[in-house]
Design a protein around this motif. Structure first.
Motif, short mmCIF file in Angstrom:
data_model
loop_
_atom_site.label_atom_id
_atom_site.label_comp_id
_atom_site.label_asym_id
_atom_site.label_seq_id
_atom_site.Cartn_x
_atom_site.Cartn_y
_atom_site.Cartn_z
N TYR A 1 0.01 2.85 6.12
CA TYR A 1 -0.72 3.65 5.13
C TYR A 1 -0.90 2.86 3.84
O TYR A 1 -0.03 2.08 3.46
N ARG A 2 -2.04 3.12 3.18
CA ARG A 2 -2.34 2.52 1.88
C ARG A 2 -3.04 3.56 1.01
O ARG A 2 -3.54 4.57 1.51
N CYS A 3 -3.12 3.26 -0.27
CA CYS A 3 -3.78 4.17 -1.21
C CYS A 3 -4.88 3.44 -1.98
O CYS A 3 -4.84 2.22 -2.14
N SER A 4 -5.85 4.21 -2.44
CA SER A 4 -6.87 3.73 -3.36
C SER A 4 -7.25 4.90 -4.26
O SER A 4 -6.85 6.04 -4.00
N TYR A 5 -8.03 4.64 -5.29
CA TYR A 5 -8.51 5.72 -6.14
C TYR A 5 -9.94 5.45 -6.54
O TYR A 5 -10.40 4.30 -6.59
N ARG A 6 -10.65 6.53 -6.80
CA ARG A 6 -12.06 6.44 -7.17
C ARG A 6 -12.21 6.60 -8.67
O ARG A 6 -11.64 7.52 -9.26
N LEU B 1 -7.50 -1.57 -2.32
CA LEU B 1 -6.38 -0.95 -1.62
C LEU B 1 -5.07 -1.53 -2.12
O LEU B 1 -4.96 -2.74 -2.36
N GLY B 2 -4.06 -0.67 -2.27
CA GLY B 2 -2.76 -1.13 -2.73
C GLY B 2 -1.90 -1.65 -1.60
O GLY B 2 -2.37 -1.86 -0.47
N ASP B 3 -0.62 -1.88 -1.91
CA ASP B 3 0.33 -2.31 -0.89
C ASP B 3 0.46 -1.25 0.20
O ASP B 3 0.14 -0.07 0.00
N ASN B 4 0.97 -1.66 1.36
CA ASN B 4 1.08 -0.74 2.49
C ASN B 4 2.52 -0.34 2.73
O ASN B 4 3.47 -1.05 2.35
N VAL B 5 2.68 0.81 3.36
CA VAL B 5 3.98 1.28 3.86
C VAL B 5 3.80 1.64 5.32
O VAL B 5 2.71 2.04 5.75
#
Length: 324
Positions: A188-193, A204-208
């Motif tokens: 999973y990764r995160c991003s923001y608009r 995209l940020g770091d993954n877990v």
């Protein structure tokens, strides 16, 4: 004349509209579909169900087309070169058919999502971090320091985000996966608009990595639904066994009480069928008098005879001795 002209125009419009509804719509795709940055090139492909006289590319909800391709067989390609920030919008395509003739409806819109590397990627964390049992609730947190953004949770292998959350100010977005299964395993990764006119996203940020194991949760965890199901089944078996034991004991006690009441009922047959005899010792050492009493019990009476008791029979023998 005017009413007739209006009727002709209206009839032509209805025919055109009906023909447009009858023609199947085209489909539009974006290449590449992810990871598009400023100054990159993008290709939009409009696929047709039949040959067309022309195919047009539109911005979403815009009546003016951007570009047109003529005499297309099954697919039309539109290229956007050195894309800019304002190009990050949604697009549609439309065609005019040859056989049958008519104008199709517009395709479903596609999003040209652009990554703006001027914004820092968000942070991410996973809780719990170690192996997770089936049925556990998992929390993924994403954060940044920019106000007024929308966070997106991405899973590897999925083209679209799996969850989204809007924040009115900079902070942390919390995504919860309830009762996870093995299908939730993955990266999973995160991003923001960034808010504004266009579809601009952060990198995209770091993954877990989430690993859901197909076994009960580790000691100290809630146990999950599987463990609760085992407890319920065992509890029901124990309750059934206890109920059977109580029912059996109650039945035996009732049977014993009924047997005791039958033995104590008046007129019941004595435990010994023999007649009761009473002997009276002689009145004195010299006399020969004795009395014998014999009572007949109800069990000695033949069936059908009267139950009126008979008087006892007394036998007496008197012996006298003359004067000495």
């Amino acid at each position: 004349m005017a009413p007739m002209a209006v009727a002709l125009i209206l009839g032509w419009w209805l025919v055109a509209a009906s023909r447009a509804q009858q023609l199947p719509r085209p489909s539009l795709s974006l290449h590449p579909s992810q990871g598009v940055s400023l100054a990159n090139n993008v290709t939009l492909r409009c696929r047709l169900p039949q040959p067309a006289a022309w195919v047009r590319l539109y911005r979403y909800q815009n009546a003016t087309y951007i570009e047109q391709k003529d005499n297309v067989q099954d697919m039309a390609e539109f290229s956007l070169t050195s894309i800019k920030q304002e190009d990050a919008v949604r697009y549609q395509c439309q065609y005019q058919g040859l056989e049958p003739a008519g104008i199709s409806g517009k395709s479903d819109p596609v999003k040209l999502v652009m990554t703006d590397h001027r914004y820092p990627p968000p942070g991410i964390s996973l809780s719990p971090e170690e192996y997770v049992g089936i049925g556990t609730n998992v929390t993924i947190r994403c954060w940044n320091n920019i106000s007024g953004v929308v966070f997106f949770l991405h899973k590897e292998g999925h083209s679209a985000p799996v969850q989204r959350q809007k924040l009115s100010a900079g902070g942390t977005a919390t995504f919860t996966l309830f009762g996870v299964t093995t299908d939730d395993s993955g990266t999973y990764r995160c991003s923001y608009r960034i808010t504004g006119c266009c579809l601009l996203f952060s990198p995209l940020g770091d993954n877990v990595t989430l690993e859901v194991i197909p076994r009960p949760a580790i000691p100290g965890d809630n146990g999950g639904p599987s463990r609760n199901l085992v407890a319920v089944v065992v509890g029901r078996w124990v309750a059934a066994i206890v109920f059977i034991i109580i029912l059996t004991v109650s039945f035996l006690l009732v049977a014993q009480r009924r047997r005791m009441q039958t033995d104590e009922r008046p007129g019941a047959t004595p435990s010994s069928p023999e007649a009761m005899q009473f002997q009276v010792s002689p009145g004195d050492s010299e006399g020969l008098t004795y009395a014998q009493l014999q009572a007949a019990t109800s069990s000695t009476h033949p069936r059908g005879s009267s139950t009126t008791p008979e008087p006892p029979i007394i036998y007496a023998e008197v012996g006298t001795r003359g004067p000495r």
